[in-house]
Motif scaffolding. Sequence first.
Motif, mmCIF file in Angstrom:
data_model
loop_
_atom_site.group_PDB
_atom_site.id
_atom_site.type_symbol
_atom_site.label_atom_id
_atom_site.label_comp_id
_atom_site.label_asym_id
_atom_site.label_seq_id
_atom_site.Cartn_x
_atom_site.Cartn_y
_atom_site.Cartn_z
ATOM 1 N N ARG A 163 -2.929 -108.055 49.041
ATOM 2 C CA ARG A 163 -2.811 -106.147 48.542
ATOM 3 C C ARG A 163 -3.780 -106.145 47.892
ATOM 4 O O ARG A 163 -4.435 -104.890 48.502
ATOM 5 C CB ARG A 163 -1.382 -106.415 47.907
ATOM 6 N N ASP A 169 -7.678 -109.090 54.164
ATOM 7 C CA ASP A 169 -7.402 -108.774 56.475
ATOM 8 C C ASP A 169 -5.766 -109.577 56.240
ATOM 9 O O ASP A 169 -4.940 -108.410 57.215
ATOM 10 C CB ASP A 169 -8.285 -108.471 57.000
ATOM 11 N N LYS A 251 -0.828 -109.339 58.037
ATOM 12 C CA LYS A 251 -1.365 -108.614 57.774
ATOM 13 C C LYS A 251 -1.717 -107.855 56.379
ATOM 14 O O LYS A 251 -0.749 -107.503 56.016
ATOM 15 C CB LYS A 251 -1.431 -107.477 58.968
ATOM 16 N N SER A 253 -2.359 -104.854 55.495
ATOM 17 C CA SER A 253 -2.447 -103.766 55.804
ATOM 18 C C SER A 253 -0.877 -103.539 55.892
ATOM 19 O O SER A 253 -0.309 -102.321 55.192
ATOM 20 C CB SER A 253 -2.861 -102.907 56.849
ATOM 21 N N GLN A 256 -0.476 -103.604 52.536
ATOM 22 C CA GLN A 256 -0.498 -102.529 51.186
ATOM 23 C C GLN A 256 0.397 -101.138 51.789
ATOM 24 O O GLN A 256 0.040 -100.008 51.450
ATOM 25 C CB GLN A 256 -1.523 -102.114 51.050
ATOM 26 N N THR A 257 1.066 -101.280 52.481
ATOM 27 C CA THR A 257 1.827 -99.597 53.376
ATOM 28 C C THR A 257 3.897 -100.263 52.868
ATOM 29 O O THR A 257 3.996 -100.338 52.161
ATOM 30 C CB THR A 257 1.738 -99.416 54.350
#
Length: 340
Positions: A163, A169, A251, A253, A256-257
């Motif tokens: 993270r 990735d 993933k 991403s 991180q979200t």
Amino acid sequence: MNLFVFSDEVVLKFEDGRVRARNVQYDTLPVVLHGNGPTKLQMNYLGNYIPNLWTFETGCNVCQENLRSLSSLKESEYPLVVIGIFIQQPTPFVTVFFENLLKLQYPKNRLKLFIFNQEPHHEHQVSSFLQDHGSLYQDVKSIRPEGEMDGAAARDLAFDMCRTDKECDYFFNLDIQVVLKNENTLKILIEQNLPILAPMITRAGRLWSNFWGALSADGYYARSEDYVDIVQGRRVGLWNVPYVSSVYLVKASLLQTELKDYKLFTSQNLDPDMAFCHSVRNKGVFMYVNNLHTFGRILSTENYKTEHLHNDLWQIFENPLVSGWMDGWMDGWMDGWMDG
């Protein structure tokens, strides 16, 4: 049709080249399904088929959509993957696990390893692997048994390693009891381009797998109508499921979200894997399992003992591996025994 309260009345109706929902109470074919209240998982299950995502005539109709091809990339351009390896109990064939890890068809300089070993019995095997092959990987972080960290905290830390890494990735979770026989597993999962994707693995000769097709009312295992067909390969595709474990790709991403909370695996009431999947479901993130390929199997560790001279030898019937490998291992062991 509203599913809340009445979800048990809805089944799949397979027609020529399409699938519809059938209300068995009134023998009707609803045009619209409303997943109101606590019926979201039922909607996800129905959405694996309706309207034409999977049929007996065509198989999976969406498995080739939105793919992320790696074929045109140079090795230096491959996505960076953090592989989290978790050893939390005595497990047979650990040497084979690390051999399979080395055989993964993926540039090792695009891999970072996070190895959490809670079991002193396997410390020698971990150390030998890192001494012989650790330099092949871009980076390695290893937590040894004397660190006294529990499994949930280790998994939270491993996720955060990806993270907070701007280059990361994907995070690839890989428990020690997983026998990955498909050398292209990591590539296949990345190219499928889904938020969380598990390769389906099963226990030899049993219906036990690394996913659940449904949940009971109290949030534990329940067998979905299609579970046996998926596990036995009579239905092949990508399946939206409420629970995955042992081996799966996430993933970065997403971490991180939607999944930026640090303690995804930590819970007072749930096991770490159940806590993680509970968090994911609460965020409305889909988890998928892939049985388009044969990936490997998962070992049984319940009856593994460590007091024998050759501990793995006692596991050849409970955990049969590739016969050729076992034959070679047996030949070598017998030769050594005959030589005294």
